[in-house]
Write an enzyme that holds these catalytic residues in place. Structure first.
Site, PDB file in Angstrom:
ATOM      1  N   PHE A  62     -12.874  18.968  24.874  1.00 27.60           N
ATOM      2  CA  PHE A  62     -13.948  18.306  25.619  1.00 27.60           C
ATOM      3  C   PHE A  62     -14.378  19.089  26.856  1.00 27.60           C
ATOM      4  O   PHE A  62     -15.476  18.884  27.368  1.00 27.60           O
ATOM      5  CB  PHE A  62     -13.568  16.873  26.002  1.00 27.60           C
TER       6      PHE A  62
ATOM      7  N   GLY B 298     -17.898  21.211  27.163  1.00 29.51           N
ATOM      8  CA  GLY B 298     -19.190  20.678  27.589  1.00 29.51           C
ATOM      9  C   GLY B 298     -19.113  19.681  28.727  1.00 29.51           C
ATOM     10  O   GLY B 298     -20.133  19.130  29.133  1.00 29.51           O
ATOM     11  N   HIS B 299     -17.932  19.441  29.271  1.00 31.44           N
ATOM     12  CA  HIS B 299     -17.778  18.392  30.300  1.00 31.44           C
ATOM     13  C   HIS B 299     -16.956  18.913  31.459  1.00 31.44           C
ATOM     14  O   HIS B 299     -15.776  18.594  31.547  1.00 31.44           O
ATOM     15  CB  HIS B 299     -17.106  17.162  29.694  1.00 31.44           C
ATOM     16  N   PHE B 300     -17.365  19.616  32.304  1.00 27.40           N
ATOM     17  CA  PHE B 300     -18.660  20.244  32.492  1.00 27.40           C
ATOM     18  C   PHE B 300     -18.408  21.736  32.646  1.00 27.40           C
ATOM     19  O   PHE B 300     -17.461  22.115  33.332  1.00 27.40           O
ATOM     20  CB  PHE B 300     -19.348  19.704  33.753  1.00 27.40           C
TER      21      PHE B 300
ATOM     22  N   LEU C 253     -14.007  18.364  33.896  1.00 31.01           N
ATOM     23  CA  LEU C 253     -13.466  17.043  34.226  1.00 31.01           C
ATOM     24  C   LEU C 253     -13.142  16.311  32.935  1.00 31.01           C
ATOM     25  O   LEU C 253     -13.917  16.360  31.976  1.00 31.01           O
ATOM     26  CB  LEU C 253     -14.492  16.204  34.998  1.00 31.01           C
TER      27      LEU C 253
END
Length: 142
Positions: free
Chosen positions: A44, A47-49, A54
Site C-alpha cells: 500500500f 500509492g499512499h503516499f 502512511l
C-alpha cells in the site's frame, strides 16, 4: 504467544491482507494483543503516499478487526464459523503510522449477543502512544 503460522490457522486472511504478525497475549474469547510490523515493503505504500508513506486508516481498522477476529474466532459459538467485520463505531485516528513502526493492537470482547454477533473494543499503539481506537462489530457466519 501465537506465531504467524498459528494465526493463519485461525484467520482466513493471507498476504497481502494478513495484517497481524504475531499475538503476544491471548485469553480465548476475552482479549488478545497482537503486533503488526510496518515496513516500507508494504504494497500500500506504493500509492499512499509517494514520498510520504502512511499506513491507510482503513487498513489499521482491518488490522484491529483481525486481532478481534482471533478473539471471537475462539469463542465456543464460533466453531466452524467465520467472523466477519460488519461495522465500526467510535473510531478515532490519533497519530500516523509510518514505515518502521511496530503497531501493538489490543482487542477486548465487550459483548457477544445471540451467539452470532458481537462487539470488540480495539486500540492501536506505537511506542506506547495511542494511534487509533474503534469499536468493531462482527458477525459469525457459516
Amino acid at each position: 504467544m501465537i506465531d504467524n503460522i498459528e494465526i493463519q490457522k485461525i484467520l482466513a486472511h493471507r498476504y497481502p491482507f494478513l495484517l497481524v504478525d504475531r499475538v503476544l497475549v491471548f485469553e480465548p474469547g476475552v482479549r488478545a494483543v497482537g503486533i503488526k510490523n510496518v515496513t516500507i515493503n508494504e504494497p500500500f505504500f506504493q500509492g499512499h503516499f509517494p514520498g510520504r508513506p502512511l499506513m491507510p486508516g482503513a487498513l489499521l481498522i482491518e488490522a484491529m478487526a483481525q486481532v478481534g477476529g482471533i478473539v471471537c474466532g475462539q469463542l465456543p459459538e464460533a466453531v466452524g464459523k467465520i467472523p466477519l467485520l460488519v461495522g465500526v463505531n467510535k473510531t478515532r485516528f490519533r497519530r500516523q503510522v509510518v514505515p518502521g513502526d511496530q503497531v501493538i493492537i489490543t482487542a477486548e470482547d465487550l459483548r457477544t449477543r445471540q451467539k452470532r454477533f458481537g462487539i470488540m473494543q480495539t486500540r492501536s499503539e506505537v511506542d506506547g502512544k495511542l494511534v487509533a481506537e474503534a469499536e468493531i462489530m462482527f458477525s459469525l457466519v457459516d
